[in-house]
Design a protein around this motif. Structure first.
Motif, PDB file in Angstrom:
ATOM      1  N   LEU A  25      -0.771   3.302 -12.605  1.00 26.38           N
ATOM      2  CA  LEU A  25      -0.207   2.742 -11.295  1.00 26.38           C
ATOM      3  C   LEU A  25       0.285   1.498 -11.495  1.00 26.38           C
ATOM      4  O   LEU A  25       1.456   1.429 -10.971  1.00 26.38           O
ATOM      5  CB  LEU A  25      -1.168   3.073 -10.263  1.00 26.38           C
ATOM      6  CG  LEU A  25      -0.907   2.995  -8.897  1.00 26.38           C
ATOM      7  CD1 LEU A  25       0.652   3.557  -8.533  1.00 26.38           C
ATOM      8  CD2 LEU A  25      -1.715   3.263  -7.906  1.00 26.38           C
ATOM      9  N   ALA A  26      -0.373   0.383 -11.751  1.00 25.32           N
ATOM     10  CA  ALA A  26       0.056  -0.900 -11.690  1.00 25.32           C
ATOM     11  C   ALA A  26       1.327  -0.962 -12.460  1.00 25.32           C
ATOM     12  O   ALA A  26       2.211  -1.652 -12.137  1.00 25.32           O
ATOM     13  CB  ALA A  26      -1.060  -1.586 -12.396  1.00 25.32           C
ATOM     14  N   TYR A  73      -6.312  -2.618  -7.680  1.00 20.39           N
ATOM     15  CA  TYR A  73      -7.754  -2.920  -7.701  1.00 20.39           C
ATOM     16  C   TYR A  73      -8.114  -3.111  -6.283  1.00 20.39           C
ATOM     17  O   TYR A  73      -8.830  -2.897  -5.661  1.00 20.39           O
ATOM     18  CB  TYR A  73      -8.297  -3.422  -8.482  1.00 20.39           C
ATOM     19  CG  TYR A  73      -8.326  -2.586  -9.973  1.00 20.39           C
ATOM     20  CD1 TYR A  73      -9.802  -1.829  -9.988  1.00 20.39           C
ATOM     21  CD2 TYR A  73      -7.474  -2.826 -10.823  1.00 20.39           C
ATOM     22  CE1 TYR A  73      -9.887  -1.185 -11.362  1.00 20.39           C
ATOM     23  CE2 TYR A  73      -7.676  -1.890 -12.186  1.00 20.39           C
ATOM     24  CZ  TYR A  73      -8.874  -1.119 -12.187  1.00 20.39           C
ATOM     25  OH  TYR A  73      -8.906  -0.472 -13.538  1.00 20.39           O
ATOM     26  N   ASP A  74      -7.101  -3.983  -5.687  1.00 18.45           N
ATOM     27  CA  ASP A  74      -7.368  -4.833  -4.422  1.00 18.45           C
ATOM     28  C   ASP A  74      -7.317  -3.200  -3.349  1.00 18.45           C
ATOM     29  O   ASP A  74      -7.785  -3.637  -2.433  1.00 18.45           O
ATOM     30  CB  ASP A  74      -6.563  -5.875  -4.267  1.00 18.45           C
ATOM     31  CG  ASP A  74      -6.553  -6.422  -3.026  1.00 18.45           C
ATOM     32  OD1 ASP A  74      -7.924  -6.742  -2.397  1.00 18.45           O
ATOM     33  OD2 ASP A  74      -5.781  -6.721  -2.162  1.00 18.45           O
ATOM     34  N   HIS A  75      -6.237  -2.703  -3.391  1.00 21.19           N
ATOM     35  CA  HIS A  75      -6.112  -1.637  -2.595  1.00 21.19           C
ATOM     36  C   HIS A  75      -6.980  -0.421  -2.700  1.00 21.19           C
ATOM     37  O   HIS A  75      -7.331   0.158  -1.932  1.00 21.19           O
ATOM     38  CB  HIS A  75      -4.542  -1.126  -2.792  1.00 21.19           C
ATOM     39  CG  HIS A  75      -3.685  -2.156  -2.175  1.00 21.19           C
ATOM     40  ND1 HIS A  75      -2.958  -1.953  -0.793  1.00 21.19           N
ATOM     41  CD2 HIS A  75      -3.020  -3.252  -2.833  1.00 21.19           C
ATOM     42  CE1 HIS A  75      -2.383  -2.985  -0.683  1.00 21.19           C
ATOM     43  NE2 HIS A  75      -2.259  -3.681  -1.803  1.00 21.19           N
ATOM     44  N   PHE A  76      -7.436  -0.090  -3.848  1.00 26.62           N
ATOM     45  CA  PHE A  76      -8.141   1.271  -4.246  1.00 26.62           C
ATOM     46  C   PHE A  76      -9.513   1.043  -4.793  1.00 26.62           C
ATOM     47  O   PHE A  76     -10.289   1.974  -4.875  1.00 26.62           O
ATOM     48  CB  PHE A  76      -7.219   2.188  -4.905  1.00 26.62           C
ATOM     49  CG  PHE A  76      -5.867   2.553  -4.166  1.00 26.62           C
ATOM     50  CD1 PHE A  76      -5.761   2.982  -2.956  1.00 26.62           C
ATOM     51  CD2 PHE A  76      -4.827   1.927  -4.979  1.00 26.62           C
ATOM     52  CE1 PHE A  76      -4.540   3.249  -2.442  1.00 26.62           C
ATOM     53  CE2 PHE A  76      -3.467   2.364  -4.267  1.00 26.62           C
ATOM     54  CZ  PHE A  76      -3.391   2.903  -2.961  1.00 26.62           C
ATOM     55  N   VAL A  77      -9.765   0.027  -5.437  1.00 29.29           N
ATOM     56  CA  VAL A  77     -11.048  -0.291  -6.067  1.00 29.29           C
ATOM     57  C   VAL A  77     -11.115   0.392  -7.202  1.00 29.29           C
ATOM     58  O   VAL A  77     -11.632   0.047  -8.291  1.00 29.29           O
ATOM     59  CB  VAL A  77     -12.280  -0.307  -4.999  1.00 29.29           C
ATOM     60  CG1 VAL A  77     -13.589  -0.755  -5.887  1.00 29.29           C
ATOM     61  CG2 VAL A  77     -12.068  -1.332  -3.955  1.00 29.29           C
ATOM     62  N   HIS A 119       0.784  -1.191  -0.040  1.00 28.28           N
ATOM     63  CA  HIS A 119       0.073   0.175  -0.071  1.00 28.28           C
ATOM     64  C   HIS A 119       1.021   1.318   0.164  1.00 28.28           C
ATOM     65  O   HIS A 119       0.590   2.076  -0.592  1.00 28.28           O
ATOM     66  CB  HIS A 119      -1.068   0.046   1.049  1.00 28.28           C
ATOM     67  CG  HIS A 119      -2.021   1.164   0.950  1.00 28.28           C
ATOM     68  ND1 HIS A 119      -3.276   0.776   0.259  1.00 28.28           N
ATOM     69  CD2 HIS A 119      -2.240   2.284   1.915  1.00 28.28           C
ATOM     70  CE1 HIS A 119      -3.816   1.853   0.509  1.00 28.28           C
ATOM     71  NE2 HIS A 119      -3.613   2.776   1.328  1.00 28.28           N
ATOM     72  N   ARG A 120       1.912   1.398   0.742  1.00 23.83           N
ATOM     73  CA  ARG A 120       3.082   2.613   0.959  1.00 23.83           C
ATOM     74  C   ARG A 120       3.479   2.681  -0.477  1.00 23.83           C
ATOM     75  O   ARG A 120       3.565   3.709  -0.962  1.00 23.83           O
ATOM     76  CB  ARG A 120       3.975   2.139   2.252  1.00 23.83           C
ATOM     77  CG  ARG A 120       4.845   3.276   2.140  1.00 23.83           C
ATOM     78  CD  ARG A 120       4.289   4.283   2.938  1.00 23.83           C
ATOM     79  NE  ARG A 120       4.018   5.314   1.749  1.00 23.83           N
ATOM     80  CZ  ARG A 120       3.190   6.184   2.190  1.00 23.83           C
ATOM     81  NH1 ARG A 120       2.292   6.351   3.150  1.00 23.83           N
ATOM     82  NH2 ARG A 120       2.738   7.318   1.012  1.00 23.83           N
ATOM     83  N   GLN A 121       4.243   1.429  -0.992  1.00 23.76           N
ATOM     84  CA  GLN A 121       4.756   1.444  -2.284  1.00 23.76           C
ATOM     85  C   GLN A 121       3.688   2.057  -3.472  1.00 23.76           C
ATOM     86  O   GLN A 121       4.044   2.882  -4.155  1.00 23.76           O
ATOM     87  CB  GLN A 121       5.164   0.214  -2.746  1.00 23.76           C
ATOM     88  CG  GLN A 121       5.713   0.153  -4.111  1.00 23.76           C
ATOM     89  CD  GLN A 121       5.448  -1.101  -5.057  1.00 23.76           C
ATOM     90  OE1 GLN A 121       4.482  -1.627  -4.550  1.00 23.76           O
ATOM     91  NE2 GLN A 121       6.082  -1.255  -6.090  1.00 23.76           N
ATOM     92  N   LEU A 122       2.419   1.915  -3.376  1.00 25.25           N
ATOM     93  CA  LEU A 122       1.640   2.154  -4.434  1.00 25.25           C
ATOM     94  C   LEU A 122       1.196   3.666  -4.205  1.00 25.25           C
ATOM     95  O   LEU A 122       1.159   4.491  -5.141  1.00 25.25           O
ATOM     96  CB  LEU A 122       0.305   1.459  -4.394  1.00 25.25           C
ATOM     97  CG  LEU A 122       0.337  -0.085  -4.819  1.00 25.25           C
ATOM     98  CD1 LEU A 122      -0.866  -0.773  -4.646  1.00 25.25           C
ATOM     99  CD2 LEU A 122       0.761  -0.171  -6.432  1.00 25.25           C
ATOM    100  N   LEU A 123       1.179   4.101  -2.936  1.00 26.25           N
ATOM    101  CA  LEU A 123       0.707   5.552  -2.619  1.00 26.25           C
ATOM    102  C   LEU A 123       2.197   6.482  -3.250  1.00 26.25           C
ATOM    103  O   LEU A 123       1.952   7.690  -3.750  1.00 26.25           O
ATOM    104  CB  LEU A 123       0.449   5.865  -1.068  1.00 26.25           C
ATOM    105  CG  LEU A 123      -0.726   5.423  -0.780  1.00 26.25           C
ATOM    106  CD1 LEU A 123      -0.989   5.409   0.717  1.00 26.25           C
ATOM    107  CD2 LEU A 123      -1.960   6.075  -1.462  1.00 26.25           C
ATOM    108  N   LEU A 168      -7.440   8.471  -5.182  1.00 24.80           N
ATOM    109  CA  LEU A 168      -7.500   9.899  -5.046  1.00 24.80           C
ATOM    110  C   LEU A 168      -7.822  10.191  -3.690  1.00 24.80           C
ATOM    111  O   LEU A 168      -7.297  11.021  -3.082  1.00 24.80           O
ATOM    112  CB  LEU A 168      -8.455  10.671  -6.082  1.00 24.80           C
ATOM    113  CG  LEU A 168      -7.989  10.749  -7.394  1.00 24.80           C
ATOM    114  CD1 LEU A 168      -9.075  11.275  -8.467  1.00 24.80           C
ATOM    115  CD2 LEU A 168      -6.574  11.642  -7.662  1.00 24.80           C
ATOM    116  N   ALA A 169      -8.986   9.630  -3.297  1.00 24.12           N
ATOM    117  CA  ALA A 169      -9.232   9.606  -1.738  1.00 24.12           C
ATOM    118  C   ALA A 169      -8.121   9.504  -0.728  1.00 24.12           C
ATOM    119  O   ALA A 169      -7.666   9.870   0.116  1.00 24.12           O
ATOM    120  CB  ALA A 169     -10.651   9.126  -1.329  1.00 24.12           C
TER     121      ALA A 169
END
Length: 195
Positions: A36-37, A48-52, A12-16, A58-59
């Motif tokens: 992003l992927a 998609y599993d992290h942010f849908v 999650h941190r990496q994706l952000l 963005l939120a």
């Protein structure tokens, strides 16, 4: 060398982090879950599993920024001189410093939040929480112990505009802090004189 599997929190941190970099380098428009992927070197289902959804991403970015801003402001208020000028100074500095710490990408994320009622609601809740924090920090300096909501909204609008101008280099950080400081002091003193 074999790749180490990241924990959910690490991923999650990496994706952000990658999302912030994408926004900084390419703008908010370029930020999609697929992009992003690709940039994070993971499959789309992981993102998609992290942010849908894109609004969910963005939120998450805005909420991370808001959490950082709140912590910065809490620490500054706690350490500030308990005077109107002391509190106004740390509120102004905290607002500007947090935006500049995040960088030029936060104005784009904030603008993107207006794209849906769901995101606008999240943004509004964060704004109201920050304004309440400012109200609590400044109320003791208002003659009647009241700071009008309209004044807080004016202060918040000024803060957003000044921070955006500082983040885009239209004015210096010092100019933004000084103007916001004066706006806050005037708001509290005006209210005190109106009663």
């Amino acid at each position: 060398m074999p790749r180490r599997r990241l924990s959910r929190e690490e991923r999650h941190r990496q994706l952000l982090d990658v999302a912030w970099r994408l926004v900084r380098e390419e703008g908010t428009e370029a930020l999609t879950l697929g992009r992003l992927a690709e940039q994070a070197g993971v499959t789309k289902p992981v993102v998609y599993d992290h942010f849908v959804t894109r609004p969910g991403l963005l939120a998450a970015l805005y909420q991370e920024y808001d959490t950082r801003q709140t912590a910065l402001m809490d620490a500054a208020i706690q350490a500030s001189e308990p005077t109107l000028r002391g509190r106004a100074s740390v509120i102004a500095s905290s607002c500007v410093d947090c935006v500049l710490l995040q960088g030029r990408e936060i104005p784009g994320v904030i603008a993107a939040l207006a794209s849906s009622p769901e995101l606008e609601k999240i943004k509004r809740e964060c704004e109201v929480a920050i304004m309440e924090k400012c109200r609590v920090a400044l109320t003791a300096f208002a003659k009647d112990g009241v700071i009008a909501p309209a004044g807080l909204w004016a202060m918040f609008g000024a803060s957003e505009a000044l921070c955006h101008a500082a983040a885009t280099g239209e004015i210096t950080a010092e100019e933004a802090k000084n103007e916001l400081f004066e706006t806050i002091v005037a708001m509290v003193e005006r209210r005190a004189c109106d009663t």
